[in-house]
Design an enzyme around this catalytic site. Structure first.
Site, PDB file in Angstrom:
ATOM      1  N   ARG A  43       5.800   7.027  -5.447  1.00 12.09           N
ATOM      2  CA  ARG A  43       5.121   6.444  -4.300  1.00 12.09           C
ATOM      3  C   ARG A  43       5.844   5.152  -3.926  1.00 12.09           C
ATOM      4  NH1 ARG A  43       3.097  10.724  -3.839  1.00 12.09           N
ATOM      5  NH2 ARG A  43       0.892  11.268  -3.544  1.00 12.09           N
ATOM      6  N   HIS A  95       9.531  11.425   2.731  1.00  8.54           N
ATOM      7  CA  HIS A  95       8.435  11.905   1.886  1.00  8.54           C
ATOM      8  C   HIS A  95       8.278  13.426   1.997  1.00  8.54           C
ATOM      9  CE1 HIS A  95       4.345  10.699  -0.070  1.00  8.54           C
ATOM     10  NE2 HIS A  95       4.870  11.776  -0.625  1.00  8.54           N
TER      11      HIS A  95
END
Length: 315
Positions: A231, A278
């Site tokens: 993340r 992502h």
């Protein structure tokens, strides 16, 4: 007499999922403005995938009868802001088994592309320039995996044929894995100086937010590569930018902080960085694995058996 709530909210049409048990009221909701029914009737909520925390959390306050909240991601940080809206005893499950293959593939792709200079070759092709040269190999490199859960293990599985000099594993607690010992986060200051490639695959939680700060980066060796498939919040972006702009370190990032990375952000054009938007889990492997997970979980739920991959219970 009031009927017992039995609605299951799914981000796929129920008819597209083989093996769903009978006896539950399946309703399709993938983040649309209108709900598919009264949220109070929902007993099993499958969070829409990659729709962001605002959508993920939106119905939770009205889900007074929900028993299970199921993410289709490995991380749960996008639903954590809404957990306080739920009654005690609600089980939060993640999607263990769904993203390991895809995320591990991307981690290897980022490592190889960065080491072997593939972005520069693409720019050279655009400019019709033959940019030959001598580039680093993954072979003989020392690799450190920070966050050795199922994704970290899958990454190491794929590192095996690349003849790395050493793979070191780090997690919250020490243990022995099939590949060898797993060290603890406290040992990072000793392990980082000997690591040519550092792969982040840890969940985002209070203990890992900002883990990769200026001190962490400062002890990485000159020329080392940081790969983030975890993340964005695990890394201090300002500290990373300083190392990239100095030319001392390289990075390959599937996640950033902020995310999405806005136009004009200096990270876009920092030297020695490769950025993907992502997409670690967003591959053709996602949907069949996600549907198999849901069929298995709901079969257990309908039979009154414990669901799997519980990472949090409210209350």
């Amino acid at each position: 007499m009031t009927a017992t709530p039995s609605a299951v909210w799914l981000p796929f049409p129920a008819e597209e999922i083989d093996g769903l048990p009978a006896g539950l009221d399946y309703r399709y909701w993938n983040g649309e403005p209108d709900y598919p029914g009264d949220p109070a009737d929902c007993v099993y909520y499958v969070v829409p995938y990659m729709k962001g925390p605002e959508i993920a959390v939106r119905p939770l306050a009205e889900m007074g009868g929900v028993q299970v909240v199921q993410t289709l991601s490995a991380g749960i940080d996008h639903v954590e802001p809404g957990l306080g809206l739920l009654a005690a005893g609600v089980r939060l499950c993640n999607a263990k088994g769904v993203h390991e293959a895809s995320t591990a593939e991307l981690a290897l792709a980022l490592i190889l592309a960065s080491l072997r200079g593939l972005p520069g070759f693409v720019h050279g092709q655009d400019a019709e320039e033959w940019r030959s040269g001598f580039y680093p190999a993954l072979a003989d490199k020392s690799v450190l995996i920070v966050g050795y859960g199922s994704i970290g293990s899958a990454i190491e599985d794929r590192l095996v044929p690349f003849e790395c000099a050493r793979v070191t594993r780090v997690a919250r607690s020490a243990r022995v894995s099939p590949h060898g010992p797993v060290r603890t986060l406290d040992e990072l200051p000793v392990l980082l100086p000997a690591s040519d490639v550092v792969i982040l695959s840890t969940p985002l939680n209070p203990s890992t937010r900002g883990l990769v700060d200026a001190d962490f980066l400062a002890v990485m060796p000159d020329g080392a590569l940081l790969v983030n498939v975890a993340r964005g919040g695990v890394v201090d972006t300002k500290a990373l930018l300083a190392e990239l702009e100095s030319g001392r370190l390289r990075a390959a990032l599937d996640v950033t902080d902020p995310e999405p990375l806005p136009a004009g952000h200096p990270l876009w054009h920092a030297p020695n960085v490769l950025i993907t938007p992502h997409v670690g889990g967003s591959t053709s492997a996602f949907e069949p694995r996600a549907k198999r997970l849901l069929a298995a979980q709901l079969t257990r739920f309908a039979a009154g058996e414990p669901v799997r991959h519980v990472v949090r219970t409210t209350g």
